[in-house]
Design a protein around this motif. Sequence first.
Motif, mmCIF file in Angstrom:
data_model
loop_
_atom_site.group_PDB
_atom_site.id
_atom_site.type_symbol
_atom_site.label_atom_id
_atom_site.label_comp_id
_atom_site.label_asym_id
_atom_site.label_seq_id
_atom_site.Cartn_x
_atom_site.Cartn_y
_atom_site.Cartn_z
ATOM 1 N N THR A 23 0.841 -1.202 0.000
ATOM 2 C CA THR A 23 0.000 0.000 0.000
ATOM 3 C C THR A 23 0.873 1.248 0.000
ATOM 4 N N LEU A 24 1.932 1.238 0.807
ATOM 5 C CA LEU A 24 2.852 2.375 0.838
ATOM 6 C C LEU A 24 3.541 2.561 -0.510
ATOM 7 N N ARG A 25 4.002 1.465 -1.086
ATOM 8 C CA ARG A 25 4.700 1.547 -2.377
ATOM 9 C C ARG A 25 3.780 2.014 -3.491
ATOM 10 N N ASP A 26 2.497 1.716 -3.364
ATOM 11 C CA ASP A 26 1.525 2.118 -4.385
ATOM 12 C C ASP A 26 1.022 3.546 -4.184
ATOM 13 N N GLY A 27 1.612 4.254 -3.224
ATOM 14 C CA GLY A 27 1.226 5.646 -3.004
ATOM 15 C C GLY A 27 0.142 5.830 -1.960
ATOM 16 N N GLY A 28 -0.125 4.791 -1.169
ATOM 17 C CA GLY A 28 -1.185 4.877 -0.169
ATOM 18 C C GLY A 28 -0.730 5.464 1.154
ATOM 19 N N HIS A 166 -12.139 7.090 6.081
ATOM 20 C CA HIS A 166 -12.320 7.487 4.683
ATOM 21 C C HIS A 166 -11.120 8.279 4.153
ATOM 22 N N ASP A 167 -10.169 8.590 5.040
ATOM 23 C CA ASP A 167 -9.031 9.424 4.643
ATOM 24 C C ASP A 167 -7.725 8.652 4.506
ATOM 25 N N VAL A 168 -7.705 7.388 4.954
ATOM 26 C CA VAL A 168 -6.506 6.560 4.829
ATOM 27 C C VAL A 168 -6.869 5.273 4.104
ATOM 28 N N ASP A 169 -5.861 4.559 3.652
ATOM 29 C CA ASP A 169 -6.102 3.345 2.866
ATOM 30 C C ASP A 169 -6.049 2.071 3.707
ATOM 31 N N VAL A 170 -5.198 2.073 4.730
ATOM 32 C CA VAL A 170 -5.050 0.897 5.588
ATOM 33 C C VAL A 170 -4.921 1.344 7.043
ATOM 34 N N VAL A 171 -5.616 0.641 7.933
ATOM 35 C CA VAL A 171 -5.439 0.825 9.373
ATOM 36 C C VAL A 171 -4.953 -0.510 9.934
ATOM 37 N N ILE A 172 -3.867 -0.466 10.681
ATOM 38 C CA ILE A 172 -3.296 -1.691 11.238
ATOM 39 C C ILE A 172 -3.671 -1.815 12.710
ATOM 40 N N GLU A 173 -4.233 -2.957 13.042
ATOM 41 C CA GLU A 173 -4.502 -3.279 14.445
ATOM 42 C C GLU A 173 -3.465 -4.319 14.866
#
Length: 206
Positions: A23-28, A166-173
């Motif tokens: 996700t980070l590499r794809d610009g997320g 709605h403002d981020v692409d991934v949330v890590i728990e």
Amino acid sequence: MATLLNIHPENPQNRMIEKAVQTLRDGGLIAYPTDSCYALGCALDNKAGIERITRIRQLDSKHHFTLMCRDFAQLGQFVIVDNSDFRIIKSMTPGPYTFIMKATKEVPRRMMHAKKHSVGARIPENVTALALVEAMGEPILSSTLLLPGAEDPLTQADDVVDQIGHDVDVVIESGVPGTVPTSVIDFTGREPEVARVGAGDVSRFE
């Protein structure tokens, strides 16, 4: 709506870490736990990611973004560590400290302080955060997830999803993150100066 990834806090699953890193590499933009609460993170060269963080947190040009680094060697590639400061910074890493230092040419200008050409850098003491940086192969550009008007940063994945899903692409728990932001030490002047008292002990600078 953001994708919620459940990652084991002590033995992060490689598949899940790689999904977040992709996700980070794809610009997320991701929200991830550290030893000092949640942070927003994107790739170093992600101009749109920086703009998204700036918008979510309503930051001004004086804000220091932070480079979340894997180890001291990596940190030294992106900030200038004077010989006089080397030992003290080394002794405080990894841990709940952010160091403000002059940036090297490896750091994109848009993430530097506008006038000082400085940047924050830290090495977290959180297994998941370190796994993300390790898999990324470079520091993650980060900022504490402290929303405008809030006194405390977000520390629970559910709250992160509810408030900025709605403002981020991934949330890590991934377990229970820290609940207090890092202590910030500014090394850009003649003497180290405490810019923020947080989770890390700053008595040695007083």
